[in-house]
Design a protein around this motif. Sequence first.
Motif, PDB file in Angstrom:
ATOM      1  N   SER A 318       0.962  -1.118   0.285  1.00 13.04           N
ATOM      2  CA  SER A 318       0.187  -0.156  -0.088  1.00 13.04           C
ATOM      3  C   SER A 318       0.894   1.081   0.215  1.00 13.04           C
ATOM      4  CB  SER A 318      -0.851  -0.093   1.357  1.00 13.04           C
ATOM      5  OG  SER A 318      -0.048  -0.053   2.409  1.00 13.04           O
ATOM      6  N   LEU A 319       2.193   1.399   0.317  1.00 16.90           N
ATOM      7  CA  LEU A 319       2.959   2.232   0.392  1.00 16.90           C
ATOM      8  C   LEU A 319       3.498   3.115  -1.198  1.00 16.90           C
ATOM      9  CD1 LEU A 319       5.135   1.757   3.167  1.00 16.90           C
ATOM     10  CD2 LEU A 319       4.189   3.283   3.298  1.00 16.90           C
ATOM     11  N   PHE A 322       1.247   5.908  -2.515  1.00 10.79           N
ATOM     12  CA  PHE A 322       1.667   7.223  -1.879  1.00 10.79           C
ATOM     13  C   PHE A 322       3.141   7.274  -2.955  1.00 10.79           C
ATOM     14  CE2 PHE A 322       0.062   6.110   2.395  1.00 10.79           C
ATOM     15  CZ  PHE A 322      -1.130   6.232   2.030  1.00 10.79           C
ATOM     16  N   GLN A 400       2.598  13.264   1.563  1.00  7.18           N
ATOM     17  CA  GLN A 400       1.980  12.144   2.130  1.00  7.18           C
ATOM     18  C   GLN A 400       2.839  10.923   1.905  1.00  7.18           C
ATOM     19  OE1 GLN A 400      -0.366  11.278  -1.575  1.00  7.18           O
ATOM     20  NE2 GLN A 400      -2.269  12.639  -0.792  1.00  7.18           N
ATOM     21  N   GLY A 404       2.972   8.324   4.911  1.00  6.19           N
ATOM     22  CA  GLY A 404       2.987   6.681   4.821  1.00  6.19           C
ATOM     23  C   GLY A 404       3.854   5.893   5.452  1.00  6.19           C
ATOM     24  N   LEU A 457      -4.365  -0.158  -0.866  1.00 10.54           N
ATOM     25  CA  LEU A 457      -4.506   0.683  -0.187  1.00 10.54           C
ATOM     26  C   LEU A 457      -5.568   0.567   0.457  1.00 10.54           C
ATOM     27  CD1 LEU A 457      -3.631   3.480   1.737  1.00 10.54           C
ATOM     28  CD2 LEU A 457      -4.607   4.493  -0.805  1.00 10.54           C
ATOM     29  N   ARG A 461      -6.155   0.019   4.575  1.00 11.12           N
ATOM     30  CA  ARG A 461      -6.804   2.043   4.836  1.00 11.12           C
ATOM     31  C   ARG A 461      -6.611   2.152   6.064  1.00 11.12           C
ATOM     32  NH1 ARG A 461     -11.522   3.965   1.684  1.00 11.12           N
ATOM     33  NH2 ARG A 461     -11.055   5.482   3.225  1.00 11.12           N
ATOM     34  N   TYR A 464      -3.323   3.086   8.189  1.00  9.49           N
ATOM     35  CA  TYR A 464      -2.609   4.690   7.985  1.00  9.49           C
ATOM     36  C   TYR A 464      -4.208   5.579   8.953  1.00  9.49           C
ATOM     37  CZ  TYR A 464      -0.485   2.474   4.443  1.00  9.49           C
ATOM     38  OH  TYR A 464       0.926   1.862   3.839  1.00  9.49           O
ATOM     39  N   PHE A 470      -4.026   9.385   8.587  1.00 11.61           N
ATOM     40  CA  PHE A 470      -4.631   9.719   6.661  1.00 11.61           C
ATOM     41  C   PHE A 470      -6.059  10.022   7.145  1.00 11.61           C
ATOM     42  CE2 PHE A 470      -1.211   8.516   5.989  1.00 11.61           C
ATOM     43  CZ  PHE A 470      -0.485   8.682   4.398  1.00 11.61           C
ATOM     44  N   ILE A 475      -7.361   9.238   2.158  1.00 12.45           N
ATOM     45  CA  ILE A 475      -7.663   7.791   1.279  1.00 12.45           C
ATOM     46  C   ILE A 475      -8.644   7.758   0.316  1.00 12.45           C
ATOM     47  CG2 ILE A 475      -7.402   5.566   1.827  1.00 12.45           C
ATOM     48  CD1 ILE A 475      -5.318   6.904   2.804  1.00 12.45           C
TER      49      ILE A 475
END
Length: 512
Positions: A318-319, A322, A400, A404, A457, A461, A464, A470, A475
């Motif tokens: 998921s990183l 960003f 971001q 992250g 993500l 999510r 985060y 976030f 998101i």
Amino acid sequence: MEFTQTITINKIMKNQLEMNANLLVKHLHKPPSEFTKADVISFIREEEIRMVNFMYPAGDGRLKTLNFVINDLAYLEALLTCGERVDGSSLFTFIEAGSSDLYVIPRYRTAFLDPFAEEPTLTMLCSYFNKDGYPLESSPEYTLQKACRAFTDVTGMEFEAMGELEYYVIAPAEDLYGATDQRGYHESGPYAKFNEFRTECMRYIAQAGGQIKYGHSEVGNFTLDGKVYEQNEIEFLPVNAADAADQLVLAKWIIRNLAYQYGLNVTFAPKITVGKAGSGMHVHMRIMKDGKNQMLENCELSATAKKAIAGMMLLAPSLTAFGNTNPTSYFRLVPHQEALTNICWGDRNRSVLVRVPLGWTSQTDMCMLANPLESSSQYDTTQKQTVEMRSPDGSADVYQLLAGLAVACRYGFEIEDAQAVADKTYVNVNIHKKEYEDHLTQLDQLPDSCVASAACLQKQRSIYETYHVFSSYMIDGIIAKLQGFNDLNLREELENNPGKMMELVNSYFHCG
């Protein structure tokens, strides 16, 4: 004891101020972190500054600018105190037109003398505030602040970072001293053509407050259609993550402006042609407590560092949402190249996602060995140890991305099996060699498209969003943007279509 600490702190502060390139630091004799409104006004009056610029990053990752002529002292006081209104719906896609007014308030610590302005101009970066006078929850800069605060609340330590900014300079090709294709790493002139341009960029970045480690030419070097493409890199020193992000966005702005003055083209795009080196934006991180680096313990990687790495291993898919934000990112993240696809980490190993670079842990005084006239330096090299995330590129929203990474490193302290995760994902061989093929198949993979990144993500999510780092709006917006590229099978579709590939490259040539 307190007296000794005071002497040490004063000595450090003196060293930081003595050769600082920022003209405000020289004028005020204090570090940027201590700049006040009175300091800014004093500098403006004594140096006869005629204009003030506010700059702030928008949703496209670029800095936007608002210009002010200084009418009188009362107006300057109001400007620096109250900031100004801007149209948020024109800056961010997640803000509706019906409630789009935002405030931008200058941060005095970011003040610098604009090197490109014809009139003497002082420029400052700004933070966004909502209609009620509170920081805008969904602004990337405030998201990074929240991420760093949550990291400290959970760990009792501070999160620091620094970026490696890679970019290509493009100009008409010359016949003399042609560079060797894809052999540009640390090349000197006359084979490297843009060393002077890079060093001038570095000088301007330093004057704007950037803490630069070094600059050099990079691997990428080729000629195409009568133009030379030369890859360069400017790398920074580790500072608190919020300052690291400010420095990177200002550096991009400076490099592009100086290139424009010289009639050069510059791109931070992750991939600009097939078969040549892409450009990344690797991020180094370290964890600090009471001014001491916590990444080493008895000259070996510490349990603290391994927890942070474990978090990055778990959130690596998921990183990319960003750090790799357009379809060309995934033409750089392909198997069997230095910009890898496998989720693993290792020491001094460029085939891994998170690298532990050489860290001066040998206990040998190399300076004394190289210079026999020198006595023992007794230099504390533990401060130098970092870990490096190698997947991000210049398409990233820097705020971001660093937010992250702060979340991922914090997450490593919140899980019970961090050591097991670190052990499972550790690699000490070149995983792209055929004899290690079995090892390769056991590793998880990074997503191969924006659409796949969005799905990762969506799945992760909640991590985060914990501690309200976030916002759900942010998101949602990131996921929608990534899904909108519709690039799930794009790599396969363009594999044998260089014309279409170049059309794609041109679409995102000036990303970030």
